[in-house]
Scaffold this motif. Structure first.
Motif, mmCIF file in Angstrom:
data_model
loop_
_atom_site.group_PDB
_atom_site.id
_atom_site.type_symbol
_atom_site.label_atom_id
_atom_site.label_comp_id
_atom_site.label_asym_id
_atom_site.label_seq_id
_atom_site.Cartn_x
_atom_site.Cartn_y
_atom_site.Cartn_z
ATOM 1 N N VAL A 160 -8.157 -5.165 5.563
ATOM 2 C CA VAL A 160 -7.401 -4.018 5.065
ATOM 3 C C VAL A 160 -7.985 -2.749 5.661
ATOM 4 C CG1 VAL A 160 -6.429 -2.882 3.045
ATOM 5 C CG2 VAL A 160 -7.103 -5.289 2.900
ATOM 6 N N LEU A 181 -4.192 -1.574 -3.175
ATOM 7 C CA LEU A 181 -3.080 -2.460 -2.863
ATOM 8 C C LEU A 181 -2.506 -3.002 -4.160
ATOM 9 C CD1 LEU A 181 -4.338 -4.662 0.133
ATOM 10 C CD2 LEU A 181 -2.572 -2.899 0.223
ATOM 11 N N PRO A 230 -3.709 2.150 2.372
ATOM 12 C CA PRO A 230 -4.190 0.899 2.964
ATOM 13 C C PRO A 230 -3.064 0.003 3.485
ATOM 14 C CG PRO A 230 -4.330 0.805 0.575
ATOM 15 C CD PRO A 230 -3.953 2.211 0.917
ATOM 16 N N ALA A 259 -2.579 -4.063 5.005
ATOM 17 C CA ALA A 259 -3.235 -5.371 5.044
ATOM 18 C C ALA A 259 -2.706 -6.213 6.191
ATOM 19 C CB ALA A 259 -3.017 -6.099 3.718
ATOM 20 N N GLY A 282 0.850 -1.182 0.000
ATOM 21 C CA GLY A 282 0.000 0.000 0.000
ATOM 22 C C GLY A 282 0.882 1.227 0.000
#
Length: 748
Positions: free
Chosen positions: A321, A270, A304, A306, A263
């Protein structure tokens, strides 16, 4: 220019943001039942980690929200194929202080997750030493690696999320990170197995300056594969710069090699990079920039991050996420936890989208900053609840390469349908009087009868420091509605972030105004008018000499006052603030020039231990005797947009909030000069469907108000109506059907 602006943003995040804070129901349907995590306090930028909190052998959850450095702990009941958690905040007290980011990973292979967390340009590590209870012991204040000819601290930043994984397949935990201002990934190989034959050590070697042989672009998130490494003889050639990234290492295709999910700051997607090299020499050979391209593509502003963990007790790790952006006014805040179920296996993941409000759909979450107000709005003797907010995330856009986001405030109304000893708050509307149409920000509610009709009117503070007055136009106690706004009420302006309260401070029978503000002080306006015509006269901007700013951590205070009277009719005051502390002043004099004396007995007033309090930044406070005639109940809002409830008794029920298409007005043409058409529709997000007002009470009539608040048109409506406006003077009007409204501009 775009590259320069993003580098400047990176530098701001690295330099100024840590100083400020470390050296410093949106579209919801009314349903029966209680929210499972109703009072957990909301989520903005959370990081999900699995850990066994109660030592029962089942992995529970630590959810760390960097917007407030909040630690939320959830117990997993382990029901097969089910997301089955209970919010249990007592375990949060067992963790050390955390800020910016945290990763829980078992580095010594004892089956217990240890803590890796950001600290002063690097990482601190705590070992999980739990025996009969959850415990942690500090291992190092600075994680080091062998660079060139000595051990030095691994450079990690608060705006880069590293990856911890067994990269080379030897059983110990390696580390991947972007160099602070570099565009390449460093590989720090753990030599624990090689040196000691076990995974009990954190002995790192900076093994590869350009792991995966790819490069991230200087001013964006473009990935170049098979990139030439700019390092010569282990020394850096300063060729490119990097602006902040998140990483998750996992095997996406079952070949036994660690792939990567990336990200990037200012972007919503992503990027999945596929490793086609070997365990000793990684090489990214392909990329999916709209991951997962085979399912619903992630689009989550901004930045983002994850996490990979089993969330539904099927033994297979899923994907969650969330935003990682430390900036407070850029990220999605209401739909900020995207959950993808893994329908493959741990060796070959296949992610299928489930929800964008994971956990949020089971808690009160009003976007960014929640401002609660306890008040009996329908006159039934039970205290109801309003909740304002800074705003819900609306949209993002780029201007000259710089990311901007917009937020819109709403006001939620919960009616207390319980009893004097067992409150239950039922959601009536999450957008009272259609306030979202006014595009306000940071609406802070205050209530009181200001026109002598024995109905509570509203005064709302807002970001620009002024006040807006909304007269109560309800025709019955059960149908709460308010008339058109009166802007810049009585020409009061306290600067920024006005936080008003109506309270009879001088005990003359008229409600006065006390207003908090960004500077942290309290403004006092005495009501020198009458019961039906208030007149607020400025007295002081230093009421009680209160200033809740902690200059060691911030130059702002964001004071949010709440005066009250106890059982002996003595005046007390609680004030929320920027750093999240609740200040309590008791036995307050009627002399506004006298210094209020702060007390440490707030929690005696509530009847709970001080260690029970946890709420994050920018607290707002409201008190009432909801369940106990002696001890007060305390509801606090925080920057993450949620509410927390503190009481001697069990937390009260709160109505379940589920997504429902929102009722909206379509008015066209707008601006208009001859004829307008008004349609009432349900906006489902995928187009609009007709709505039939006659089927729901309160939607039978369309009204048009002029800028003075006078009704100039009224007519029954089914789901649409056409109205000639040639006789209307040019100007701004407000159209209302039930509790939804829209603005109209008429030009001639």
């Amino acid at each position: 220019m775009a590259f320069v602006s993003r580098i400047l943003r990176k530098l701001f995040l690295l330099v100024f943001f840590p100083f400020l804070f470390s050296t410093i129901l949106h579209g919801q349907e009314i349903l029966s039942g209680s929210l499972k995590f109703g009072w957990a306090g909301g989520l903005n930028a959370p990081q999900f980690n699995a850990i066994d909190l109660n030592l029962d052998g089942i992995k529970d959850l630590l959810v760390f929200d960097r917007h407030g450095n909040r630690k939320l702990t959830f117990i997993n009941h382990g029901t097969q194929d089910t997301v089955d958690y209970t919010y249990n905040p007592e375990f949060a007290l067992k963790f050390p202080d955390l800020h910016d980011w945290v990763i829980l990973a078992d580095y010594n292979c004892d089956g217990k997750e240890d803590i890796f967390t950001y600290s002063n340009g690097g990482a601190r590590v705590f070992k999980n030493v739990s025996d009969t209870s959850l415990k942690f012991s500090l291992v190092t204040d600075l994680l080091t690696s062998f660079y060139y000819n000595s051990y030095v601290g691994i450079l990690l930043t608060p705006v880069d999320y590293p990856a911890l994984a067994d990269i080379d397949g030897d059983g110990d935990l390696d580390l991947l990170s972007f160099f602070g201002l570099g565009s390449y990934v460093e590989y720090h190989k753990n030599l624990s197995m090689e040196k000691f034959g076990n995974c009990d050590s954190l002995d790192y070697l900076m093994s590869d300056h350009c792991w995966g042989k790819f490069k991230e672009s200087e001013g964006g998130n473009h990935i170049t594969l098979n990139a030439v490494c700019p390092y010569k003889q282990n020394y850096l050639i300063p060729e490119t710069r990097h602006t902040g990234s998140t990483m998750l290492a996992l095997d996406l295709n079952g070949d036994g090699l660690q792939d990567l999910l990336l990200g990037d700051v200012d972007f919503p997607n992503l990027i999945a990079l596929t490793n086609g090299g070997t365990s000793d020499s990684a090489m990214m050979i392909s990329q999916d920039s709209i991951f997962p391209s085979y399912d619903k593509t992630l689009r989550l502003f901004s930045f983002p991050a994850a996490a990979y963990l089993d969330l539904d007790n099927d033994g297979i790790k899923d994907l969650v996420v969330t935003p990682f952006d430390p900036s407070l006014y850029l990220s999605e805040n209401d739909k900020s936890v995207w959950f993808y179920k893994n329908t493959g296996n741990n060796e070959h993941a296949v992610f299928v989208f489930q929800t964008e409000r994971f956990f949020q759909n089971n808690m009160l979450d009003f976007g960014t900053n929640a401002y609660p107000l306890l008040f009996d709005f329908n006159g039934d003797g039970l205290t109801d609840l309003l909740a304002g907010n800074y705003g819900y995330y609306d949209t993002s856009f780029y201007e000259n390469g710089v990311l901007h986001s917009e937020f819109i405030s709403q006001l939620a109304y919960f009616q207390n349908t319980g009893s004097a000893s067992e409150p239950f708050f039922q959601l009536i509307t999450d957008d009272l009087s259609g306030l979202s149409d006014l595009k306000m920000q940071a609406i802070f509610p205050a209530a009181g009868d200001l026109n002598g009709d024995h109905k509570p009117d509203l005064i709302l503070g807002q970001m620009d420091g002024t006040l807006v007055f909304f007269p109560n136009t309800s025709t019955s106690p059960g149908n709460l509605s308010f008339g058109p706004p009166q802007w810049n009420y009585q020409m009061i302006d306290v600067g920024e972030y006005s936080a008003p309260q109506l309270f009879d401070l001088d005990r003359d029978g008229l409600p006065d105004l006390v207003i908090g503000e960004r500077n942290g002080n309290l403004n006092y306006y005495r009501n020198t008018g009458s019961s039906d015509t208030p007149g607020f006269t400025f007295v002081t901007d230093s009421l009680g000499k209160v200033n809740v700013t902690n200059y060691a951590i911030s130059y702002d205070g964001y004071s949010t006052p709440f005066f009250f009277r106890d059982q002996e009719q003595k005046t007390g005051l609680v004030v929320g603030c920027e750093e999240g502390k609740i200040h309590y002043f008791k036995n307050i004099s009627q002399n506004p020039e006298e210094r209020y004396r702060e007390s440490d007995s707030l929690f005696s007033l509530i009847g709970i231990p001080p260690t029970s309090f946890r709420d994050g930044w920018r607290t707002a406070v409201s008190l009432a005797n909801l369940s106990d005639s002696y001890h007060a109940d305390l509801i606090t809002g925080n920057f993450a947009g949620g509410l927390s409830y503190f009481s001697r008794k069990l937390n009260p029920g709160i109505s379940e909030n589920r997504r429902e298409p929102k009722v909206k007005l379509k008015v066209y043409p707008n601006p208009a000069d001859a004829i307008i058409r008004i349609e009432v529709v349900r906006d489902s997000g995928k187009g609009s469907a007709p709505f039939h007002p006659f089927q729901e009470k309160g939607y039978e009539v369309v009204k048009i108000f002029n800028s003075s608040g006078n009704t100039v048109f009224e007519k029954p409506i089914s789901n649409s109506v056409t109205i000639p406006v040639t006789e209307f003077p040019a100007g701004l009007y407000l159209i209302r059907v039930g509790n939804i409204s829209s603005r109209l501009i008429i030009t001639h």
